[in-house]
Design a protein around this motif. Structure first.
Motif, PDB file in Angstrom:
ATOM      1  N   GLY A 158      -6.078   3.837  12.778  1.00 37.33           N
ATOM      2  CA  GLY A 158      -5.088   4.907  12.784  1.00 37.33           C
ATOM      3  C   GLY A 158      -3.675   4.372  12.940  1.00 37.33           C
ATOM      4  N   LEU A 159      -3.473   3.393  13.830  1.00 39.79           N
ATOM      5  CA  LEU A 159      -2.146   2.821  14.029  1.00 39.79           C
ATOM      6  C   LEU A 159      -1.648   2.107  12.777  1.00 39.79           C
ATOM      7  CD1 LEU A 159      -2.635   1.428  17.637  1.00 39.79           C
ATOM      8  CD2 LEU A 159      -1.136   3.310  16.982  1.00 39.79           C
ATOM      9  N   LEU A 160      -2.529   1.312  12.157  1.00 45.67           N
ATOM     10  CA  LEU A 160      -2.128   0.596  10.946  1.00 45.67           C
ATOM     11  C   LEU A 160      -1.841   1.566   9.801  1.00 45.67           C
ATOM     12  CD1 LEU A 160      -4.589  -2.448  11.043  1.00 45.67           C
ATOM     13  CD2 LEU A 160      -2.137  -2.451  11.522  1.00 45.67           C
ATOM     14  N   ALA A 161      -2.699   2.572   9.644  1.00 51.34           N
ATOM     15  CA  ALA A 161      -2.503   3.545   8.568  1.00 51.34           C
ATOM     16  C   ALA A 161      -1.225   4.353   8.786  1.00 51.34           C
ATOM     17  CB  ALA A 161      -3.707   4.475   8.477  1.00 51.34           C
ATOM     18  N   GLY A 162      -1.001   4.813  10.024  1.00 49.27           N
ATOM     19  CA  GLY A 162       0.211   5.582  10.312  1.00 49.27           C
ATOM     20  C   GLY A 162       1.472   4.771  10.105  1.00 49.27           C
ATOM     21  N   GLY A 163       1.469   3.509  10.564  1.00 47.50           N
ATOM     22  CA  GLY A 163       2.625   2.657  10.370  1.00 47.50           C
ATOM     23  C   GLY A 163       2.888   2.348   8.913  1.00 47.50           C
ATOM     24  N   SER A 164       1.815   2.157   8.136  1.00 53.01           N
ATOM     25  CA  SER A 164       1.969   1.863   6.709  1.00 53.01           C
ATOM     26  C   SER A 164       2.523   3.056   5.940  1.00 53.01           C
ATOM     27  CB  SER A 164       0.619   1.435   6.118  1.00 53.01           C
ATOM     28  OG  SER A 164       0.706   1.234   4.726  1.00 53.01           O
ATOM     29  N   LEU A 165       2.095   4.266   6.315  1.00 51.56           N
ATOM     30  CA  LEU A 165       2.509   5.454   5.574  1.00 51.56           C
ATOM     31  C   LEU A 165       3.874   5.972   5.992  1.00 51.56           C
ATOM     32  CD1 LEU A 165      -0.871   7.425   5.502  1.00 51.56           C
ATOM     33  CD2 LEU A 165       0.236   6.272   3.581  1.00 51.56           C
ATOM     34  N   PHE A 166       4.144   6.010   7.306  1.00 49.74           N
ATOM     35  CA  PHE A 166       5.342   6.697   7.798  1.00 49.74           C
ATOM     36  C   PHE A 166       6.210   5.841   8.708  1.00 49.74           C
ATOM     37  CE2 PHE A 166       1.896   9.930   7.453  1.00 49.74           C
ATOM     38  CZ  PHE A 166       2.347  10.535   6.288  1.00 49.74           C
ATOM     39  N   GLY A 167       5.956   4.526   8.787  1.00 51.58           N
ATOM     40  CA  GLY A 167       6.776   3.670   9.621  1.00 51.58           C
ATOM     41  C   GLY A 167       6.546   3.916  11.106  1.00 51.58           C
ATOM     42  N   PHE A 168       7.643   3.809  11.895  1.00 49.18           N
ATOM     43  CA  PHE A 168       7.524   3.946  13.345  1.00 49.18           C
ATOM     44  C   PHE A 168       7.074   5.341  13.747  1.00 49.18           C
ATOM     45  CE2 PHE A 168       9.487   4.570  17.605  1.00 49.18           C
ATOM     46  CZ  PHE A 168       8.728   3.625  18.280  1.00 49.18           C
TER      47      PHE A 168
END
Length: 363
Positions: free
Chosen positions: A309-319
């Motif tokens: 979830g952290l990697l996917a969220g960071g990849s899609l929407f940054g911080f």
């Protein structure tokens, strides 16, 4: 409205929500942080309200204390952390050279390393490359800290976030009641049940894990600084703050601390052992005291799911994606378990139909 129409409506709503996040991700940070602060502090406001204090007054006191604490931390701690971080970047080439000289003879006993890799030219080239990389990182860090746009963004963040947090915290119960009034009446009970499960997961993980990370940052920072380790404060604080990523924070902190300790204290094995022991004690404290008591073992978020979830969220929407990754992971986790339960009880799975006790044959 048929089931197909329901699914189409919610699918369109989900797509619109994702597009909204993508298009406005650059301005969402203060609002997401404000919402997180309001959610985190809502139980405190509820307790103060139950004690007889007006909700607005309770909110003003809580947000005021929170802002004062944040300003004190920024004024007292952030400059020290930035100074240590830049110093660590500047010393990386020397650390690399020292570790290279320390480990190369050990590795050479077991692996036949080509002669050119042991040459002074190779070490000089790598050292120069590391120096350029560190110099670039240092310049980038200084630009981020001192750049005019960064200052404007920081001021905006510090102004908007408390305001958003104040209004959301003051009106939290009204917002929840308003959203509840919008629920489809036939499914309202089921949706409330799922929302309650999601809130339990978030309360257990976000509030609990945030407290764990804060306590670990304080412990590692003070312990490493007290041991005399160079840049121990920044290494310890970063280690604690990223401990919400399972195992990653401890591994990064251990490798960085022991690496610096090898360069700084060698051949004093006792001091190197003390630095290593600090992380052993920290892991015992986290695994057997803090996490069981503050987070619990039934939050339903597997470590692999959290990292994904952290990697996917960071990849899609940054911080911003990193900030909303855990809540989204909790929502998806609860809904997935609910969908699986529904599937296991459906004819599609092949489960027998439920038996009506009134129609059961008498003996």
């Amino acid at each position: 409205m048929t089931l197909k129409q329901h699914m189409r409506f919610w699918a369109i709503a989900l797509v619109v929500f994702i597009i909204f996040l993508v298009l406005l991700s650059n301005i969402l940070l203060p609002f997401v942080l404000g919402m997180a602060v309001a959610y985190f502090l809502d139980p405190v406001a509820d307790r103060m309200e139950n004690a007889g204090l007006n909700r607005t007054a309770a909110t003003a006191i809580i947000i005021g204390l929170f802002v004062i604490l944040a300003i004190l931390i920024i004024m007292l701690l952030v400059p020290v952390i930035i100074e240590q971080f830049l110093g660590l970047l500047n010393n990386l080439p020397g650390y690399y050279q020292s570790l290279h000289d320390f480990f190369l003879p050990i590795i050479d006993r077991f692996v036949d390393i080509p002669a050119y890799q042991q040459s002074e030219e190779f070490k000089k080239t790598i050292g120069q490359y590391m120096g350029e990389v560190v110099k670039g990182l240092g310049t980038l860090s200084k630009n981020i800290v001192g750049g005019g746009l960064a200052v404007v963004n920081m001021v905006t963040l510090l102004v908007i976030t408390p305001v958003v947090a104040f209004y959301l915290l003051r009106d939290w119960d009204h917002i929840v009641d308003r959203i509840d009034s919008w629920l489809p009446r036939k499914k309202a009970g089921q949706i409330r049940m799922l929302a309650g499960q999601i809130d339990d997961v978030l309360a257990g993980f976000v509030r609990g894990q945030s407290t764990v990370c804060l306590l670990l940052a304080i412990y590692y920072g003070i312990a490493l600084m007290a041991s005399g380790l160079e840049f121990g404060l920044v290494i310890g604080i970063v280690t604690g703050l990223i401990s919400f990523i399972p195992f990653v924070g401890a591994i990064i902190g251990f490798v960085a601390s022991v690496g610096v300790a090898l360069v700084q204290f060698w051949p004093d094995a006792l001091m190197i052992g003390i630095v290593g022991a600090i992380f052993v004690v920290g892991q015992i404290l986290e695994g057997y005291v803090l996490t069981p008591n503050l987070v619990g073992e039934k939050v339903g978020l597997h470590p692999v799911w959290v990292m994904f979830g952290l990697l996917a969220g960071g990849s899609l929407f940054g911080f911003v994606g990193v900030l909303i990754a855990i809540p989204m992971a909790a929502v998806v986790g609860v809904l997935s378990r609910f969908a699986i339960d529904q599937y296991l009880q459906s004819p599609l799975y092949g489960a027998p139909p439920p038996v009506d006790p009134d129609s059961a044959p008498e003996d």
